[in-house]
Write a protein that holds these residues in place. Structure first.
Motif, PDB file in Angstrom:
ATOM      1  N   ASP A   1       0.852  -1.190   0.000  1.00 18.13           N
ATOM      2  CA  ASP A   1       0.000   0.000   0.000  1.00 18.13           C
ATOM      3  C   ASP A   1       0.892   1.246   0.000  1.00 18.13           C
ATOM      4  O   ASP A   1       1.506   1.587   1.006  1.00 18.13           O
ATOM      5  N   GLU A   2       0.958   1.928  -1.138  1.00 16.22           N
ATOM      6  CA  GLU A   2       1.843   3.090  -1.264  1.00 16.22           C
ATOM      7  C   GLU A   2       1.386   4.248  -0.389  1.00 16.22           C
ATOM      8  O   GLU A   2       2.218   4.989   0.155  1.00 16.22           O
ATOM      9  N   ASN A   3       0.081   4.433  -0.249  1.00 17.13           N
ATOM     10  CA  ASN A   3      -0.417   5.499   0.625  1.00 17.13           C
ATOM     11  C   ASN A   3      -0.019   5.240   2.075  1.00 17.13           C
ATOM     12  O   ASN A   3       0.309   6.171   2.824  1.00 17.13           O
ATOM     13  N   ALA A   4      -0.052   3.986   2.481  1.00 20.18           N
ATOM     14  CA  ALA A   4       0.352   3.634   3.836  1.00 20.18           C
ATOM     15  C   ALA A   4       1.838   3.922   4.036  1.00 20.18           C
ATOM     16  O   ALA A   4       2.239   4.421   5.093  1.00 20.18           O
ATOM     17  N   PHE A   5       2.648   3.624   3.029  1.00 16.76           N
ATOM     18  CA  PHE A   5       4.078   3.895   3.161  1.00 16.76           C
ATOM     19  C   PHE A   5       4.328   5.396   3.287  1.00 16.76           C
ATOM     20  O   PHE A   5       5.171   5.832   4.078  1.00 16.76           O
ATOM     21  N   ARG A   6       3.575   6.188   2.518  1.00 13.90           N
ATOM     22  CA  ARG A   6       3.724   7.637   2.635  1.00 13.90           C
ATOM     23  C   ARG A   6       3.334   8.105   4.031  1.00 13.90           C
ATOM     24  O   ARG A   6       3.963   9.016   4.590  1.00 13.90           O
TER      25      ARG A   6
END
Length: 219
Positions: free
Chosen positions: A18-23
């Motif tokens: 999940d890229e949003n979670a990483f951000r």
């Protein structure tokens, strides 16, 4: 993202792509991690070293296991190793100098809860921390700025928890003296978040800010 449960959930989601979670993880952890690296390598190289650390964090994230506290410690160990490699190549540890707005600007990118980067993480106060012996500087930043407990900080530094408690205790005492000698930093520790304050409580009396040494219970 001040809530540990939210950070733990975001790390888990980021591990599943999940890229949003990483951000969200980056926004939560980066400002404090950058503050830690600054005390090790100084202003000029801190951004580059911290960026290298995040590249490794992203690459190795799938192998991480643990909650928010363990993630902060894991990230701090990676950043520390990168910083020490950088110092070895350059040959010495610099004194941090520079624009005191650098970290406060970084913190504005983060979720508001608990992410004002604390007055302790302004450039001026990090300059003072950088004047401490390295073991004390690292212990203070890891405990108060990054927010690690004594055990996790000790794992990060490769030391015993008692040694980290002692270094943080001495560093906070010395920092209180340095702050007392610098009128421009009066009250700077008052802005520490409530959950961090017991590790080095700032008490104002008669217009003068003092840092109370942590007790064994606090540490």
């Amino acid at each position: 993202m001040g809530d540990d449960a939210e950070l733990t959930a975001a790390v888990l989601a980021a591990q599943h792509g999940d890229e949003n979670a990483f951000r969200a993880v980056y926004r939560s952890v980066h400002p404090r991690l950058l503050g830690y690296v600054r005390t090790l390598v100084g202003d000029l190289d801190a951004e580059d070293v911290t960026s290298e650390a995040w590249l490794q964090i992203a690459r190795d994230l799938e192998r991480f296991s643990g909650d928010a506290d363990r993630f902060r410690g894991w990230a701090a160990r990676i950043a520390r190793n990168r910083a020490l490699d950088h110092i070895r190549m350059r040959g010495r540890r610099p004194v941090a100098v520079g624009d005191e707005t650098e970290l406060t600007g970084r913190a504005a990118e983060s979720d508001t809860a608990g992410e004002a980067i604390e007055a302790l993480a302004t450039g001026r106060t990090l300059d003072l921390i950088a004047r401490l012996p390295q073991d004390q500087a690292e212990a203070v930043v890891l405990r108060v700025v990054v927010g690690l407990d004594a055990k996790t900080a000790a794992e990060t530094l490769g030391k015993r928890p008692g040694a980290v408690r002692t270094a943080a205790h001495r560093g906070l005492r010395k920092l209180a003296e340095l702050l007392g000698d610098d009128p421009d930093t009066a009250g700077v520790l008052d802005a520490l978040p409530a959950q961090r304050a017991p590790r080095g409580r700032a008490v104002t009396s008669g217009g003068v800010t003092h840092v109370c040494a942590p007790t064994q219970k606090d540490m």
